[in-house]
Design a protein around this motif. Structure first.
Motif, PDB file in Angstrom:
ATOM      1  N   ALA A 187       0.808  -1.225   0.000  1.00  0.00           N
ATOM      2  CA  ALA A 187       0.000   0.000   0.000  1.00  0.00           C
ATOM      3  C   ALA A 187       0.839   1.271   0.000  1.00  0.00           C
ATOM      4  CB  ALA A 187      -0.922   0.001   1.218  1.00  0.00           C
ATOM      5  N   VAL A 188       2.110   1.172   0.373  1.00  0.00           N
ATOM      6  CA  VAL A 188       2.929   2.382   0.484  1.00  0.00           C
ATOM      7  C   VAL A 188       3.096   3.108  -0.848  1.00  0.00           C
ATOM      8  CG1 VAL A 188       5.244   3.260   1.013  1.00  0.00           C
ATOM      9  CG2 VAL A 188       4.130   1.657   2.581  1.00  0.00           C
ATOM     10  N   PRO A 189       3.488   2.450  -1.942  1.00  0.00           N
ATOM     11  CA  PRO A 189       3.672   3.202  -3.197  1.00  0.00           C
ATOM     12  C   PRO A 189       2.414   3.920  -3.694  1.00  0.00           C
ATOM     13  CG  PRO A 189       4.825   1.110  -3.318  1.00  0.00           C
ATOM     14  CD  PRO A 189       3.990   1.057  -2.079  1.00  0.00           C
ATOM     15  N   PRO A 190       1.230   3.272  -3.753  1.00  0.00           N
ATOM     16  CA  PRO A 190       0.051   4.029  -4.192  1.00  0.00           C
ATOM     17  C   PRO A 190      -0.259   5.223  -3.297  1.00  0.00           C
ATOM     18  CG  PRO A 190      -0.392   1.668  -4.214  1.00  0.00           C
ATOM     19  CD  PRO A 190       0.907   1.850  -3.533  1.00  0.00           C
ATOM     20  N   TRP A 191      -0.093   5.051  -1.984  1.00  0.00           N
ATOM     21  CA  TRP A 191      -0.335   6.145  -1.046  1.00  0.00           C
ATOM     22  C   TRP A 191       0.657   7.287  -1.272  1.00  0.00           C
ATOM     23  CZ3 TRP A 191       2.864   7.187   3.490  1.00  0.00           C
ATOM     24  CH2 TRP A 191       2.350   8.214   4.296  1.00  0.00           C
ATOM     25  N   ALA A 192       1.917   6.942  -1.472  1.00  0.00           N
ATOM     26  CA  ALA A 192       2.944   7.973  -1.662  1.00  0.00           C
ATOM     27  C   ALA A 192       2.762   8.704  -2.982  1.00  0.00           C
ATOM     28  CB  ALA A 192       4.332   7.337  -1.594  1.00  0.00           C
ATOM     29  N   GLU A 193       2.465   7.990  -4.043  1.00  0.00           N
ATOM     30  CA  GLU A 193       2.380   8.612  -5.366  1.00  0.00           C
ATOM     31  C   GLU A 193       1.203   9.577  -5.484  1.00  0.00           C
ATOM     32  OE1 GLU A 193       4.406   8.436  -7.944  1.00  0.00           O
ATOM     33  OE2 GLU A 193       5.810   6.910  -7.227  1.00  0.00           O
ATOM     34  N   ARG A 194       0.199   9.433  -4.624  1.00  0.00           N
ATOM     35  CA  ARG A 194      -0.953  10.333  -4.685  1.00  0.00           C
ATOM     36  C   ARG A 194      -0.658  11.708  -4.077  1.00  0.00           C
ATOM     37  NH1 ARG A 194      -4.232   5.695  -3.471  1.00  0.00           N
ATOM     38  NH2 ARG A 194      -4.201   6.234  -1.261  1.00  0.00           N
ATOM     39  N   ALA A 195       0.466  11.835  -3.383  1.00  0.00           N
ATOM     40  CA  ALA A 195       0.743  13.083  -2.672  1.00  0.00           C
ATOM     41  C   ALA A 195       1.137  14.218  -3.605  1.00  0.00           C
ATOM     42  CB  ALA A 195       1.846  12.861  -1.634  1.00  0.00           C
ATOM     43  N   SER A 196       1.726  13.915  -4.747  1.00  0.00           N
ATOM     44  CA  SER A 196       2.172  14.953  -5.690  1.00  0.00           C
ATOM     45  C   SER A 196       2.316  14.299  -7.045  1.00  0.00           C
ATOM     46  CB  SER A 196       3.505  15.561  -5.213  1.00  0.00           C
ATOM     47  OG  SER A 196       4.489  14.565  -5.063  1.00  0.00           O
ATOM     48  N   GLU A 197       2.935  15.003  -7.978  1.00  0.00           N
ATOM     49  CA  GLU A 197       3.104  14.408  -9.297  1.00  0.00           C
ATOM     50  C   GLU A 197       3.981  13.165  -9.208  1.00  0.00           C
ATOM     51  OE1 GLU A 197       6.077  16.530 -11.904  1.00  0.00           O
ATOM     52  OE2 GLU A 197       5.680  18.131 -10.453  1.00  0.00           O
ATOM     53  N   GLY A 198       3.767  12.234 -10.134  1.00  0.00           N
ATOM     54  CA  GLY A 198       4.449  10.948 -10.067  1.00  0.00           C
ATOM     55  C   GLY A 198       5.957  11.065 -10.187  1.00  0.00           C
ATOM     56  N   THR A 199       6.663  10.100  -9.660  1.00  0.00           N
ATOM     57  CA  THR A 199       8.124  10.087  -9.731  1.00  0.00           C
ATOM     58  C   THR A 199       8.575   9.899 -11.181  1.00  0.00           C
ATOM     59  OG1 THR A 199       8.030   7.736  -9.181  1.00  0.00           O
ATOM     60  CG2 THR A 199       8.467   9.271  -7.379  1.00  0.00           C
ATOM     61  N   PRO A 200       9.717  10.465 -11.544  1.00  0.00           N
ATOM     62  CA  PRO A 200      10.138  10.487 -12.954  1.00  0.00           C
ATOM     63  C   PRO A 200      10.901   9.237 -13.400  1.00  0.00           C
ATOM     64  CG  PRO A 200      11.642  11.806 -11.653  1.00  0.00           C
ATOM     65  CD  PRO A 200      10.590  11.317 -10.702  1.00  0.00           C
ATOM     66  N   TRP A 201      10.273   8.082 -13.292  1.00  0.00           N
ATOM     67  CA  TRP A 201      10.914   6.854 -13.759  1.00  0.00           C
ATOM     68  C   TRP A 201      10.899   6.807 -15.290  1.00  0.00           C
ATOM     69  CZ3 TRP A 201       7.318   4.014 -16.453  1.00  0.00           C
ATOM     70  CH2 TRP A 201       5.976   4.229 -16.155  1.00  0.00           C
ATOM     71  N   HIS A 202      11.859   6.071 -15.828  1.00  0.00           N
ATOM     72  CA  HIS A 202      12.052   6.009 -17.281  1.00  0.00           C
ATOM     73  C   HIS A 202      11.478   4.690 -17.800  1.00  0.00           C
ATOM     74  CE1 HIS A 202      14.067   5.822 -21.182  1.00  0.00           C
ATOM     75  NE2 HIS A 202      14.440   7.086 -21.025  1.00  0.00           N
ATOM     76  N   PRO A 203      10.514   4.718 -18.722  1.00  0.00           N
ATOM     77  CA  PRO A 203       9.827   3.488 -19.134  1.00  0.00           C
ATOM     78  C   PRO A 203      10.738   2.435 -19.756  1.00  0.00           C
ATOM     79  CG  PRO A 203       9.225   5.329 -20.566  1.00  0.00           C
ATOM     80  CD  PRO A 203       9.951   5.911 -19.398  1.00  0.00           C
ATOM     81  N   HIS A 204      11.637   2.853 -20.639  1.00  0.00           N
ATOM     82  CA  HIS A 204      12.503   1.861 -21.294  1.00  0.00           C
ATOM     83  C   HIS A 204      13.559   1.327 -20.322  1.00  0.00           C
ATOM     84  CE1 HIS A 204      10.858   2.330 -25.336  1.00  0.00           C
ATOM     85  NE2 HIS A 204      10.772   3.627 -25.081  1.00  0.00           N
ATOM     86  N   HIS A 205      14.002   2.177 -19.405  1.00  0.00           N
ATOM     87  CA  HIS A 205      14.931   1.723 -18.377  1.00  0.00           C
ATOM     88  C   HIS A 205      14.265   0.690 -17.467  1.00  0.00           C
ATOM     89  CE1 HIS A 205      16.892   2.293 -14.304  1.00  0.00           C
ATOM     90  NE2 HIS A 205      17.899   1.888 -15.049  1.00  0.00           N
ATOM     91  N   ILE A 206      13.031   0.964 -17.065  1.00  0.00           N
ATOM     92  CA  ILE A 206      12.297   0.028 -16.214  1.00  0.00           C
ATOM     93  C   ILE A 206      12.083  -1.300 -16.937  1.00  0.00           C
ATOM     94  CG2 ILE A 206       9.986  -0.437 -15.264  1.00  0.00           C
ATOM     95  CD1 ILE A 206      11.645   1.192 -13.376  1.00  0.00           C
ATOM     96  N   ALA A 207      11.697  -1.237 -18.209  1.00  0.00           N
ATOM     97  CA  ALA A 207      11.479  -2.466 -18.979  1.00  0.00           C
ATOM     98  C   ALA A 207      12.767  -3.281 -19.075  1.00  0.00           C
ATOM     99  CB  ALA A 207      10.964  -2.125 -20.373  1.00  0.00           C
ATOM    100  N   GLU A 208      13.900  -2.599 -19.263  1.00  0.00           N
ATOM    101  CA  GLU A 208      15.177  -3.312 -19.315  1.00  0.00           C
ATOM    102  C   GLU A 208      15.504  -3.948 -17.974  1.00  0.00           C
ATOM    103  OE1 GLU A 208      19.908  -2.493 -20.267  1.00  0.00           O
ATOM    104  OE2 GLU A 208      18.703  -1.031 -19.180  1.00  0.00           O
ATOM    105  N   ARG A 209      15.255  -3.219 -16.885  1.00  0.00           N
ATOM    106  CA  ARG A 209      15.566  -3.751 -15.556  1.00  0.00           C
ATOM    107  C   ARG A 209      14.748  -5.009 -15.260  1.00  0.00           C
ATOM    108  NH1 ARG A 209      18.872  -3.938 -13.410  1.00  0.00           N
ATOM    109  NH2 ARG A 209      18.539  -3.287 -11.244  1.00  0.00           N
ATOM    110  N   TYR A 210      13.467  -4.981 -15.615  1.00  0.00           N
ATOM    111  CA  TYR A 210      12.634  -6.161 -15.385  1.00  0.00           C
ATOM    112  C   TYR A 210      13.071  -7.320 -16.282  1.00  0.00           C
ATOM    113  CZ  TYR A 210       9.176  -4.260 -12.151  1.00  0.00           C
ATOM    114  OH  TYR A 210       8.538  -3.769 -11.027  1.00  0.00           O
ATOM    115  N   GLY A 211      13.497  -7.004 -17.493  1.00  0.00           N
ATOM    116  CA  GLY A 211      14.005  -8.051 -18.360  1.00  0.00           C
ATOM    117  C   GLY A 211      15.253  -8.707 -17.791  1.00  0.00           C
ATOM    118  N   LEU A 212      16.126  -7.902 -17.200  1.00  0.00           N
ATOM    119  CA  LEU A 212      17.328  -8.455 -16.580  1.00  0.00           C
ATOM    120  C   LEU A 212      16.989  -9.333 -15.383  1.00  0.00           C
ATOM    121  CD1 LEU A 212      19.640  -5.317 -16.754  1.00  0.00           C
ATOM    122  CD2 LEU A 212      19.884  -7.431 -18.071  1.00  0.00           C
TER     123      LEU A 212
END
Length: 404
Positions: A187-212
């Motif tokens: 529950a922590v991430p959904p609660w935290a992300e609602r407080a302000s604009e979303g964190t600036p994660w990079h979509p292709h970087h995230i996809a690569e990390r999950y692939g690894l």
């Protein structure tokens, strides 16, 4: 990646550019992944022994909780680093502290399967508190997202107090408390992300990390396949069975890799950032499925080894059933991720059903006397059909790969 001397520290911490070109995993992230190999191997080993000894329910719940802790610590760091990795001195040191926590946790994983939680909880707390400090630093340097960063830090701190407090509870309350703490962590991430604009994660970087991470977990399957071959060699010497077991094990690993990387995760997340929650959380079941396949291949190795007098042989149905169950879960979760993140897998439903029916058929055949070495290669027939359908579809530009 920013050099250590780049600019004022608060400016550097403000967050990465979500449209940064050629964003890839850093050497530190790759090292971070490496220490998780040990923890995953020990958790999968505990599951393997539980399956071989027919303690299915007990092994599954202990593995599930241990694997959740591994996945959760890795995932939270991955999303944070995608948004706030500035590669300064403190980022590196706190990341290394998290690695120390992973290794402490790994030493406690075998004890988890005996309901001794202290070392594992200590390692988990070290990992999570180090990340909490990272979030505080990010909040100091990113005023626009300060509320989100501080909520992350507060949520992590409260959750760790809960895990420590769980150690003092009576045995009958340990598992209900664990379920509660898992819910709190999620529950922590959904609660935290609602407080302000979303964190600036990079979509292709995230996809690569999950692939690894997928490749890392597939490494457990490679180990299981190698042990299966060694099991036949030890019990019967060189034979056709060795070739069948080797081909079946490595063929299955290659099919899982191919199927996973058919999913256009980077492009889908780039166009639909709002779908990241389901995609990211859904990977827990996909990673766990791959780990189950690895444990199942180890059970296949046990079933193929010569059994000393007075010892009980591993049931071939249990062995092939563990691999088939993990494979079925993998196919279903991957199809679900396709449907969710790309909205493009509806026309694959028939092939998924065929794949699952073939898995059931292999289990039925083993029950009717089909030798295990001959059954293992048959598990790849369904995945090969799915891969062929998708590759043919890509060549014909079929709409199953279009994001909507």
């Amino acid at each position: 990646m920013f050099p250590l001397s780049a600019g004022p520290v608060p400016e550097v911490r403000r967050g990465r550019d979500i449209h940064e070109r050629h964003r890839v995993s850093t050497p530190l992230e790759l090292l971070f992944d490496l220490v998780f190999v040990v923890a995953i191997a020990l958790a999968t080993g505990g599951l393997h022994h539980g399956l071989a000894e027919h303690h299915l329910v007990d092994a599954a719940r202990h593995f599930g909780l241990a694997f959740f802790a591994i996945w959760w610590a890795w995932m939270n760091y991955t999303w944070f680093a995608s948004a706030y990795d500035n590669d300064d001195l403190w980022f590196r040191l706190l990341t290394m502290l998290q690695m120390v926590g992973v290794l402490i946790f790994a030493t406690g994983v075998p004890l988890v399967f005996r309901d001794q939680w202290g070392p594992a909880v200590a390692g988990f707390v070290v990992m999570r508190v180090a990340l909490g400090i990272q979030w505080v630093r990010a909040g100091v340097g990113d005023p626009a997202r300060r509320a989100t960063c501080l909520r992350y830090a507060l949520g992590i701190a409260v959750a760790q107090l809960g895990w420590i407090g769980r150690l003092a509870l009576p045995a009958q309350w340990q598992w209900p408390a664990a379920a509660l703490m898992v819910a709190v962590e999620l529950a922590v991430p959904p609660w935290a992300e609602r407080a302000s604009e979303g964190t600036p994660w990079h979509p292709h970087h995230i996809a690569e990390r999950y692939g690894l991470m997928t490749i890392i977990v597939l490494g457990e399957c490679v180990l299981g396949a190698a042990n299966s071959v060694a099991g036949v060699l030890e019990s019967a010497g060189w034979s056709v069975e060795i070739a069948l077991v080797g081909a079946g094990g490595i063929g299955l690993v290659l099919c899982l890799w191919w199927m996973y990387f058919l999913l256009p995760s980077g492009e889908a997340l780039h166009h639909h950032r709002e779908r990241a929650w389901g995609w990211g959380y859904g990977h827990f079941f996909l990673f766990a499925a791959v780990a189950l396949i690895g444990a199942g291949l180890e059970v296949v190795a046990d079933a193929l080894k010569a059994v000393p007098d007075g010892a009980h042989a591993v049931d071939p149905q249990v062995a092939i059933g563990a691999v088939a169950a993990g494979q079925a879960l993998f196919v279903l979760v991957l199809w679900g991720l396709w449907l969710f993140v790309a909205r493009a897998a509806v026309r694959q439903g028939g092939w998924v059903a065929v794949c699952l029916l073939l898995l059931v058929g292999v289990g039925w055949a083993v029950d009717r006397g089909l030798p295990l070495p001959w059954a293992l290669p048959l598990l790849s027939v369904g995945p090969v059909a799915l891969i062929a359908f998708n590759e043919a579809g890509r060549r014909r530009h079929v709409a199953c790969f279009e994001m909507r």
